[in-house]
Structures are given as structure tokens and as C-alpha cells.
Design a protein around this motif. Structure first.
Motif, PDB file in Angstrom:
ATOM      1  N   GLY A  67      30.492  74.587  10.064  1.00  0.00           N
ATOM      2  CA  GLY A  67      30.299  73.333   9.608  1.00  0.00           C
ATOM      3  C   GLY A  67      30.573  72.446  10.943  1.00  0.00           C
ATOM      4  N   TRP A  68      31.232  73.120  12.117  1.00  0.00           N
ATOM      5  CA  TRP A  68      31.291  72.302  13.222  1.00  0.00           C
ATOM      6  C   TRP A  68      30.075  72.154  13.941  1.00  0.00           C
ATOM      7  N   LEU A  69      29.278  73.282  14.103  1.00  0.00           N
ATOM      8  CA  LEU A  69      28.159  73.168  14.793  1.00  0.00           C
ATOM      9  C   LEU A  69      26.959  72.076  14.403  1.00  0.00           C
ATOM     10  N   LYS A  70      27.049  72.062  13.005  1.00  0.00           N
ATOM     11  CA  LYS A  70      26.295  71.141  12.262  1.00  0.00           C
ATOM     12  C   LYS A  70      26.633  69.618  12.906  1.00  0.00           C
ATOM     13  N   PHE A  71      27.669  69.421  12.793  1.00  0.00           N
ATOM     14  CA  PHE A  71      28.440  68.036  13.244  1.00  0.00           C
ATOM     15  C   PHE A  71      27.975  67.694  14.712  1.00  0.00           C
ATOM     16  N   VAL A  72      28.130  68.801  15.613  1.00  0.00           N
ATOM     17  CA  VAL A  72      27.622  68.823  17.053  1.00  0.00           C
ATOM     18  C   VAL A  72      26.259  68.318  16.949  1.00  0.00           C
ATOM     19  N   ALA A  73      25.359  69.200  16.240  1.00  0.00           N
ATOM     20  CA  ALA A  73      23.729  68.881  16.328  1.00  0.00           C
ATOM     21  C   ALA A  73      23.445  67.398  15.777  1.00  0.00           C
ATOM     22  N   ASP A  74      24.271  67.181  14.624  1.00  0.00           N
ATOM     23  CA  ASP A  74      23.898  65.847  14.086  1.00  0.00           C
ATOM     24  C   ASP A  74      24.107  64.652  15.055  1.00  0.00           C
ATOM     25  N   TYR A  75      25.133  64.780  15.826  1.00  0.00           N
ATOM     26  CA  TYR A  75      25.584  63.593  16.629  1.00  0.00           C
ATOM     27  C   TYR A  75      25.145  63.771  18.381  1.00  0.00           C
ATOM     28  N   GLY A  76      24.341  64.932  18.270  1.00  0.00           N
ATOM     29  CA  GLY A  76      23.728  65.121  19.734  1.00  0.00           C
ATOM     30  C   GLY A  76      24.860  65.452  20.978  1.00  0.00           C
ATOM     31  N   LEU A  77      26.021  66.084  20.450  1.00  0.00           N
ATOM     32  CA  LEU A  77      27.138  65.951  21.262  1.00  0.00           C
ATOM     33  C   LEU A  77      26.704  67.326  22.491  1.00  0.00           C
ATOM     34  N   GLY A  78      27.358  66.858  23.476  1.00  0.00           N
ATOM     35  CA  GLY A  78      27.241  67.983  24.723  1.00  0.00           C
ATOM     36  C   GLY A  78      28.519  68.365  25.554  1.00  0.00           C
ATOM     37  N   VAL A  79      28.576  68.991  26.504  1.00  0.00           N
ATOM     38  CA  VAL A  79      29.656  69.189  27.261  1.00  0.00           C
ATOM     39  C   VAL A  79      30.126  67.991  28.029  1.00  0.00           C
ATOM     40  N   GLY A  80      31.484  67.542  27.875  1.00  0.00           N
ATOM     41  CA  GLY A  80      31.903  66.432  28.402  1.00  0.00           C
ATOM     42  C   GLY A  80      31.916  65.243  27.422  1.00  0.00           C
ATOM     43  N   ASP A  81      31.238  65.347  26.204  1.00  0.00           N
ATOM     44  CA  ASP A  81      31.691  64.245  25.139  1.00  0.00           C
ATOM     45  C   ASP A  81      33.191  64.629  24.551  1.00  0.00           C
ATOM     46  N   LYS A  82      33.481  63.864  23.637  1.00  0.00           N
ATOM     47  CA  LYS A  82      34.949  63.853  23.175  1.00  0.00           C
ATOM     48  C   LYS A  82      34.863  64.025  21.634  1.00  0.00           C
ATOM     49  N   ALA A  83      35.796  64.787  21.086  1.00  0.00           N
ATOM     50  CA  ALA A  83      35.872  65.006  19.485  1.00  0.00           C
ATOM     51  C   ALA A  83      37.369  64.420  19.332  1.00  0.00           C
ATOM     52  N   VAL A  84      37.344  63.617  18.504  1.00  0.00           N
ATOM     53  CA  VAL A  84      38.748  63.082  17.835  1.00  0.00           C
ATOM     54  C   VAL A  84      38.974  63.171  16.666  1.00  0.00           C
ATOM     55  N   LEU A  85      39.997  63.820  16.067  1.00  0.00           N
ATOM     56  CA  LEU A  85      40.373  64.122  14.584  1.00  0.00           C
ATOM     57  C   LEU A  85      41.528  63.195  14.272  1.00  0.00           C
ATOM     58  N   HIS A  86      41.578  62.456  13.100  1.00  0.00           N
ATOM     59  CA  HIS A  86      42.541  61.679  12.834  1.00  0.00           C
ATOM     60  C   HIS A  86      43.039  62.105  11.205  1.00  0.00           C
ATOM     61  N   ARG A  87      44.087  62.036  10.917  1.00  0.00           N
ATOM     62  CA  ARG A  87      44.779  62.027   9.619  1.00  0.00           C
ATOM     63  C   ARG A  87      44.441  60.781   8.950  1.00  0.00           C
ATOM     64  N   GLU A  88      43.471  60.807   7.815  1.00  0.00           N
ATOM     65  CA  GLU A  88      43.319  59.468   7.103  1.00  0.00           C
ATOM     66  C   GLU A  88      42.904  60.065   5.820  1.00  0.00           C
ATOM     67  N   ASP A  89      43.444  59.573   4.746  1.00  0.00           N
ATOM     68  CA  ASP A  89      43.072  59.852   3.573  1.00  0.00           C
ATOM     69  C   ASP A  89      41.998  58.656   3.110  1.00  0.00           C
ATOM     70  N   ASP A  90      40.975  59.155   2.246  1.00  0.00           N
ATOM     71  CA  ASP A  90      40.156  58.306   1.774  1.00  0.00           C
ATOM     72  C   ASP A  90      39.764  58.825   0.145  1.00  0.00           C
ATOM     73  N   HIS A  91      40.673  58.415  -0.577  1.00  0.00           N
ATOM     74  CA  HIS A  91      40.622  58.771  -2.023  1.00  0.00           C
ATOM     75  C   HIS A  91      39.320  58.492  -2.617  1.00  0.00           C
ATOM     76  N   ASN A  92      38.400  57.811  -2.346  1.00  0.00           N
ATOM     77  CA  ASN A  92      37.172  57.532  -3.129  1.00  0.00           C
ATOM     78  C   ASN A  92      36.280  58.535  -2.447  1.00  0.00           C
ATOM     79  N   LEU A  93      36.230  58.746  -1.064  1.00  0.00           N
ATOM     80  CA  LEU A  93      35.506  59.966  -0.898  1.00  0.00           C
ATOM     81  C   LEU A  93      36.020  61.399  -0.958  1.00  0.00           C
TER      82      LEU A  93
END
Length: 121
Positions: A67-93
Motif C-alpha cells: 500500500g505504501w508504493l501506491k501512496f507514493v505513486a498517487d502523490y508523485g512523491l520523490g527523494v527529498g519529499d517528506k511523509a508525516v504520520l499522525h495518530r488521528e481517529d476518524d470514526h466515520n471513515l
């Protein structure tokens, strides 16, 4: 709450994404060596990204794989870009985390990080 923020390296955008071991305390593996994270992206889309614990000598190294590489492709990410992961509950989703993609931009001579939206082709 921010779990990690990391500038992407070549391996991160081509193979798998590794992140600091101390982040494991925020994830529930329930005795397994992997967990499928339910993650909301900046567009509000639910993604499932697998996190594995890889053995690296005496300690476990967490990596995002399926699932990670699909995220990279969908957002056109490359070397030097940044990924940030947050803890955030979304009960609706039904998600427990939020992931952001950021890109370094220079604005009026000052460097900052801007959000990256989905790539359009």
C-alpha cells in the motif's frame, strides 16, 4: 499527535519506507509481525498500508510495505519529499491515522514545506 516525519530517500520511494523504532509504541501488532494500518490521506481517502517489523540485528525495524508504493505513486512523491504520520481517529471513515505528503518549496527566498495533493496526469 505526530508519530513520525521523515524526508524520503531512494529506498523509501522505490521499495519500502522505514521509520524510527520508537514509533512502534504507537502501533498495536497484537502479537504479529505486521499490522494493516487504516490511514486517511489528505484527500480524505481511506488507505490500508501494511507495517512490518523487520529484524535488524538485536532490534525490530518498522517498515511500511503493501500500500505504501501506491501512496507514493498517487502523490508523485520523490527523494527529498517528506511523509508525516499522525495518530488521528476518524470514526466515520474507520481510520486511526492520517498521512501527509509534503514538498520543500521556496517562497520569497524562504524555504518551507507545503502539502502535496494527489498527482494528476
Amino acid at each position: 499527535m505526530e508519530i513520525f516525519s521523515k524526508e524520503l530517500k531512494n529506498t523509501d520511494v522505490r521499495v519500502r519506507f522505514s521509520f524510527p523504532t520508537h514509533c512502534l509504541e504507537h502501533l498495536d501488532f497484537a502479537g504479529n509481525n505486521f499490522v494493516d494500518l487504516r490511514v486517511k490521506d489528505i484527500c480524505g481517502e481511506l488507505r490500508v498500508i501494511r507495517c512490518l517489523k523487520r529484524k535488524n540485528g538485536d532490534y525490530e525495524k518498522p517498515v511500511l510495505s503493501k500500500g505504501w508504493l501506491k501512496f507514493v505513486a498517487d502523490y508523485g512523491l520523490g527523494v527529498g519529499d517528506k511523509a508525516v504520520l499522525h495518530r488521528e481517529d476518524d470514526h466515520n471513515l474507520g481510520s486511526q491515522f492520517r498521512i501527509e505528503a509534503r514538498r520543500r518549496i521556496v517562497l520569497f527566498g524562504r524555504e518551507t514545506w507545503g502539502e502535496v495533493t494527489r498527482a494528476t496526469y
